[in-house]
Scaffold this motif. Structure first.
Motif, mmCIF file in Angstrom:
data_model
loop_
_atom_site.group_PDB
_atom_site.id
_atom_site.type_symbol
_atom_site.label_atom_id
_atom_site.label_comp_id
_atom_site.label_asym_id
_atom_site.label_seq_id
_atom_site.Cartn_x
_atom_site.Cartn_y
_atom_site.Cartn_z
ATOM 1 N N SER A 170 -4.545 -0.826 -39.787
ATOM 2 C CA SER A 170 -5.244 -1.572 -40.738
ATOM 3 C C SER A 170 -4.746 -2.991 -40.732
ATOM 4 O O SER A 170 -5.496 -4.152 -40.694
ATOM 5 C CB SER A 170 -4.934 -1.301 -42.189
ATOM 6 O OG SER A 170 -5.547 -1.939 -43.185
ATOM 7 N N ALA A 171 -3.340 -3.170 -40.425
ATOM 8 C CA ALA A 171 -2.649 -4.648 -40.466
ATOM 9 C C ALA A 171 -3.430 -5.320 -39.037
ATOM 10 O O ALA A 171 -3.539 -6.650 -39.090
ATOM 11 C CB ALA A 171 -1.258 -4.505 -40.399
ATOM 12 N N HIS A 172 -3.503 -4.345 -38.113
ATOM 13 C CA HIS A 172 -3.806 -4.931 -36.809
ATOM 14 C C HIS A 172 -5.350 -5.430 -36.786
ATOM 15 O O HIS A 172 -5.587 -6.653 -36.452
ATOM 16 C CB HIS A 172 -3.902 -3.944 -35.654
ATOM 17 C CG HIS A 172 -4.432 -4.404 -34.156
ATOM 18 N ND1 HIS A 172 -3.935 -5.215 -33.430
ATOM 19 C CD2 HIS A 172 -5.655 -3.968 -33.703
ATOM 20 C CE1 HIS A 172 -4.517 -5.194 -32.356
ATOM 21 N NE2 HIS A 172 -5.506 -4.589 -32.289
ATOM 22 N N VAL A 173 -6.240 -4.798 -37.453
ATOM 23 C CA VAL A 173 -7.785 -5.306 -37.845
ATOM 24 C C VAL A 173 -7.637 -6.469 -38.682
ATOM 25 O O VAL A 173 -8.443 -7.539 -38.419
ATOM 26 C CB VAL A 173 -8.684 -4.122 -38.340
ATOM 27 C CG1 VAL A 173 -9.798 -4.655 -38.788
ATOM 28 C CG2 VAL A 173 -8.696 -2.886 -37.722
ATOM 29 N N GLU A 174 -6.906 -6.415 -39.879
ATOM 30 C CA GLU A 174 -6.700 -7.805 -40.400
ATOM 31 C C GLU A 174 -6.407 -8.958 -39.785
ATOM 32 O O GLU A 174 -6.579 -10.087 -39.828
ATOM 33 C CB GLU A 174 -5.903 -7.524 -41.597
ATOM 34 C CG GLU A 174 -5.677 -8.653 -42.808
ATOM 35 C CD GLU A 174 -4.946 -8.297 -43.864
ATOM 36 O OE1 GLU A 174 -4.895 -9.136 -44.995
ATOM 37 O OE2 GLU A 174 -4.128 -7.316 -43.867
ATOM 38 N N LYS A 175 -5.479 -8.755 -38.924
ATOM 39 C CA LYS A 175 -4.965 -9.785 -37.882
ATOM 40 C C LYS A 175 -5.913 -10.459 -37.082
ATOM 41 O O LYS A 175 -6.024 -11.375 -36.911
ATOM 42 C CB LYS A 175 -3.701 -9.339 -37.237
ATOM 43 C CG LYS A 175 -3.015 -10.577 -36.235
ATOM 44 C CD LYS A 175 -2.067 -9.999 -35.330
ATOM 45 C CE LYS A 175 -1.674 -10.824 -34.367
ATOM 46 N NZ LYS A 175 -0.482 -10.397 -33.345
ATOM 47 N N LEU A 176 -6.720 -9.587 -36.230
ATOM 48 C CA LEU A 176 -7.855 -9.911 -35.569
ATOM 49 C C LEU A 176 -9.028 -10.459 -36.162
ATOM 50 O O LEU A 176 -9.496 -11.522 -35.985
ATOM 51 C CB LEU A 176 -8.175 -8.903 -34.677
ATOM 52 C CG LEU A 176 -7.431 -8.312 -33.776
ATOM 53 C CD1 LEU A 176 -8.025 -7.151 -32.927
ATOM 54 C CD2 LEU A 176 -6.871 -9.264 -32.715
ATOM 55 N N LEU A 177 -9.334 -10.000 -37.496
ATOM 56 C CA LEU A 177 -10.590 -10.360 -37.981
ATOM 57 C C LEU A 177 -10.599 -10.912 -39.440
ATOM 58 O O LEU A 177 -11.528 -11.289 -40.108
ATOM 59 C CB LEU A 177 -11.638 -8.909 -38.143
ATOM 60 C CG LEU A 177 -11.948 -8.302 -36.817
ATOM 61 C CD1 LEU A 177 -12.852 -6.997 -37.052
ATOM 62 C CD2 LEU A 177 -12.993 -9.090 -36.026
ATOM 63 N N GLY A 178 -9.352 -11.167 -39.976
ATOM 64 C CA GLY A 178 -9.346 -11.878 -41.001
ATOM 65 C C GLY A 178 -9.435 -10.923 -42.229
ATOM 66 O O GLY A 178 -9.415 -11.587 -43.525
ATOM 67 N N LEU A 179 -9.802 -10.069 -42.107
ATOM 68 C CA LEU A 179 -10.098 -9.051 -43.341
ATOM 69 C C LEU A 179 -9.422 -7.468 -43.214
ATOM 70 O O LEU A 179 -9.553 -6.944 -41.953
ATOM 71 C CB LEU A 179 -11.480 -8.784 -43.696
ATOM 72 C CG LEU A 179 -12.345 -10.040 -44.248
ATOM 73 C CD1 LEU A 179 -14.014 -9.266 -44.129
ATOM 74 C CD2 LEU A 179 -11.847 -10.149 -45.577
ATOM 75 N N ALA A 180 -8.763 -6.918 -44.336
ATOM 76 C CA ALA A 180 -8.267 -5.616 -44.164
ATOM 77 C C ALA A 180 -9.376 -4.920 -44.505
ATOM 78 O O ALA A 180 -10.386 -5.092 -45.246
ATOM 79 C CB ALA A 180 -7.177 -5.511 -45.272
ATOM 80 N N PRO A 181 -9.661 -3.743 -43.753
ATOM 81 C CA PRO A 181 -10.706 -2.648 -43.786
ATOM 82 C C PRO A 181 -10.589 -2.120 -45.274
ATOM 83 O O PRO A 181 -9.527 -1.864 -45.616
ATOM 84 C CB PRO A 181 -10.589 -1.725 -42.631
ATOM 85 C CG PRO A 181 -9.505 -2.360 -41.712
ATOM 86 C CD PRO A 181 -8.648 -3.347 -42.743
ATOM 87 N N THR A 182 -11.824 -1.950 -45.839
ATOM 88 C CA THR A 182 -11.874 -1.170 -47.056
ATOM 89 C C THR A 182 -12.103 0.285 -46.484
ATOM 90 O O THR A 182 -13.006 0.732 -45.845
ATOM 91 C CB THR A 182 -13.091 -1.622 -47.974
ATOM 92 O OG1 THR A 182 -12.965 -2.734 -48.240
ATOM 93 C CG2 THR A 182 -13.204 -0.467 -49.037
ATOM 94 N N GLU A 183 -11.303 1.149 -46.641
ATOM 95 C CA GLU A 183 -11.177 2.510 -46.464
ATOM 96 C C GLU A 183 -11.779 3.372 -47.520
ATOM 97 O O GLU A 183 -11.682 3.238 -48.629
ATOM 98 C CB GLU A 183 -9.845 3.174 -46.258
ATOM 99 C CG GLU A 183 -8.858 2.258 -45.049
ATOM 100 C CD GLU A 183 -7.513 2.897 -45.226
ATOM 101 O OE1 GLU A 183 -7.407 4.162 -44.798
ATOM 102 O OE2 GLU A 183 -6.699 2.026 -45.334
ATOM 103 N N VAL A 184 -12.770 4.412 -47.010
ATOM 104 C CA VAL A 184 -13.194 5.272 -48.083
ATOM 105 C C VAL A 184 -13.050 6.700 -47.790
ATOM 106 O O VAL A 184 -12.927 7.316 -46.609
ATOM 107 C CB VAL A 184 -14.844 5.125 -47.865
ATOM 108 C CG1 VAL A 184 -15.638 6.108 -48.878
ATOM 109 C CG2 VAL A 184 -15.176 3.722 -48.232
ATOM 110 N N TYR A 185 -12.432 7.409 -48.962
ATOM 111 C CA TYR A 185 -11.938 8.603 -48.738
ATOM 112 C C TYR A 185 -12.807 9.791 -49.217
ATOM 113 O O TYR A 185 -13.406 9.236 -50.395
ATOM 114 C CB TYR A 185 -10.761 8.832 -49.451
ATOM 115 C CG TYR A 185 -10.214 10.274 -49.964
ATOM 116 C CD1 TYR A 185 -10.071 11.332 -49.013
ATOM 117 C CD2 TYR A 185 -9.963 10.664 -51.283
ATOM 118 C CE1 TYR A 185 -9.589 12.423 -49.316
ATOM 119 C CE2 TYR A 185 -9.705 11.956 -51.670
ATOM 120 C CZ TYR A 185 -9.553 12.801 -50.736
ATOM 121 O OH TYR A 185 -9.066 14.230 -50.981
ATOM 122 N N GLY A 186 -13.202 10.646 -48.343
ATOM 123 C CA GLY A 186 -14.207 11.455 -48.957
ATOM 124 C C GLY A 186 -14.591 12.623 -47.932
ATOM 125 O O GLY A 186 -13.751 12.632 -46.812
#
Length: 565
Positions: free
Chosen positions: A257-273
């Protein structure tokens, strides 16, 4: 959005002629053209007396038109996760017919000729409109019926929870609409909310970056894709256009999650289900900080105080009853905290052992990033571990050997279980194997202990190259001998090893297509240690391989993979 249209009324309440439903190869698909395609599919399905059809199409917009055409014709649609013959033959026992981009042997209904539009009415939400499949922990698919009301309520929940900041962003995805997550997030939600979606699934980092950079965008991705995003493509232009990133279908680590935020400027929204429950909760872990899960609109949660089992009740379920999720959890003022699966209890020598608890113990070690335990069946059931070492773990592995790492980790478990039932077999990998839904199944983990898989010692790895030292046991099941010659490894083995290890370390497309320049200059003898080098060119789906030893080259070639059938 103000122009949200209920799922059941999507065609009965037409949009403006200029409204773009989807983008395909840079060309917009206006609503009238989409409705005309749905009408053609409706006529094709309506002419068939059968009620149950398996539907598979690569193009998401064409799939959506066929889906609504089938629903309006009163059909129940089965959603195969892939178009492999084995999958379809299994489905043939449940369905009356096939439709879409499928092999001719299954006599599928093909893209239809134009037909007059019917008088579109509202769909009956009470109907069992869709049958989806989940891989399950053992890899065997299980069918799950979905009423149209369940799909409609889930789409409305997604828009209520996440829709406001998205505006008119185009929806792009790395996940297929042939799975429920991709279907809901990439197709049904955008259709109802009036957002255009990309009709193609994005596979490679370069095409993801290019597509996102074209304008306001949303990315629907799997954890498997997100954790493999490389640093090298230019993400700055894509990051400037992104309004949200969604991840579901499996766990996303805090590091990923931190890696994606570093690359794309946004932390992913995770959906549990799950496929069974629908969406349950969501969270965003910004700047690497942990965050509890928050229930989606309309979802009620409770935890049994005795068992710590999580129960859910929501409009995403067929009935208004509490459902056991088989997850352990706790709920406090901040939200929901998941504590692992509750149904992973095994018995060895009359001892009940929680695999989840042991995994938690191992994963807390500074020597590991992740760990999974499985039960290996056979003459005597035994525990086995698949683990992703940390940098410190790999240093111990390479410096003092696999045995030293095994002993260090076994020492962590000795206080939890008796020595006689400690894990007997260990596999160390750079990342957990995942399927197209981003899930690690029992079958995939068990495959790492297949006797046909030679013992592998990691030597080096980059984003495009992996080097392994393979030891070929004298008891390897592939060894063949001739009365007048010593045993050797048959030529088919290096090909299988190349694909097997290629799938462990790279996101290979699902289907083998062809091979080129394959050579076997000299055989491999039992007891030999050889070096396998794999080079993956993602843009071409090309996996190059060489196998060498002190005696020289043993095998080389190129294997090509894609999504064609």
């Amino acid at each position: 959005m103000s122009d949200f249209i209920a799922l059941a009324r999507l065609l009965a309440q037409p949009r403006l002629d200029a409204h773009t439903v989807a983008w395909r190869n840079g060309r917009p698909l206006p609503f009238p053209e989409f409705a005309a395609q749905a009408a053609a599919w409706y006529a094709l399905f309506a002419a068939e007396p059968a009620l149950r059809f398996a539907l598979y199409l690569d193009d998401s917009a064409q799939f959506a038109a066929a889906l609504f055409g089938a629903w309006h014709a009163g059909k129940t649609v089965y959603l195969p996760g892939d178009a492999k013959p084995a999958t379809l033959r299994r489905l043939a026992l449940e369905v009356d017919g096939f439709a879409g981009d499928l092999p001719a042997e299954f006599e599928p209904l093909q893209t239809p000729d134009p037909a007059p539009a019917p008088s579109w009415g509202a769909l009956d939400e009470r109907r069992a409109a869709l049958i989806v499949f989940t891989s399950g922990s053992n890899g065997e698919p299980a069918s799950i019926p979905k009423r149209l009301s369940q799909l409609a309520r889930e789409v409305e929940s997604l828009e209520a929870q996440f829709g406001a900041p998205l505006g008119d962003a185009v929806v792009h995805g790395t996940v297929s609409h042939q799975h429920i997550y991709g279907l809901l997030f990439r197709v049904l939600w955008p259709l109802c909310a009036g957002r255009a979606f990309n009709a193609r699934v994005l596979t490679f980092p370069e095409e993801i970056a290019t597509a996102l950079a074209r304008g306001p965008a949303v990315l629907i991705a799997s954890p498997a894709h997100l954790k493999r995003l490389p640093d090298n493509p230019g993400w700055a232009e894509a990051a400037a256009q992104l309004r949200a990133i969604f991840s579901s279908g499996g766990p996303l680590s805090a590091e990923a999650s931190a890696h994606v935020e570093k690359l794309l400027g946004l932390a992913p929204t995770e959906v549990y289900g799950s496929s069974e429950t629908g969406g349950i909760a969501s969270r965003r872990r910004q700047q690497g900080r942990d965050a509890p899960w928050q229930p989606l609109p309309g979802v009620a949660l409770r935890v049994d105080p005795a068992t710590r089992l999580l129960y859910v009740r929501s409009p995403h379920l067929p009935d208004n009853v509490w459902i056991d999720t088989a997850d352990r959890a706790r709920i406090d003022g901040a939200g929901l905290v998941l504590e692992g699966r509750a149904d992973r209890i095994v018995k060895i020598d009359d001892k009940r052992i929680s695999l989840t608890a042991l995994e938690k113990t191992l994963s807390a070690s500074p020597l590991l990033q992740d760990a999974r335990l499985i039960m290996l069946e056979g003459g005597r059931p035994a525990l086995a571990v698949v683990a992703v070492p940390s940098e410190a773990g790999w240093e111990l592995f390479h410096g003092e050997g696999k045995r030293a790492l095994n002993q260090a980790l076994r020492a962590l478990l000795i206080d939890s279980i008796e020595a006689r039932v400690l894990p007997r077999r260990w596999r160390y990998v750079w990342s957990m194997p995942v399927n197209s839904q981003g899930k690690t199944t029992q079958a995939m983990l068990s495959a790492l202990f297949d006797p046909r898989r030679p013992h592998a010692r990691p030597v080096a790895r980059t984003s495009e190259t992996v080097t392994l030292a393979l030891t070929i046991s004298a008891r390897h099941p592939y060894l063949r001998s001739h009365p007048e010659a010593p045993p050797v490894v048959p030529a088919v083995a290096p090909l299988e090893w190349a694909e097997l290890f290629g799938r462990e370390f790279f996101a290979l497309p699902p289907d083998f297509q062809r091979m080129e320049a394959v050579e076997f200059p000299q055989p491999i003898s039992p007891g030999a240690t050889v070096t396998l080098q794999l080079d993956f060119v993602e843009a071409d789906g090309c996996l190059g391989f060489t196998i060498d030893s002190e005696q020289g080259r043993h095998a080389s070639g190129r294997l090509y993979f894609g999504s064609g059938r």
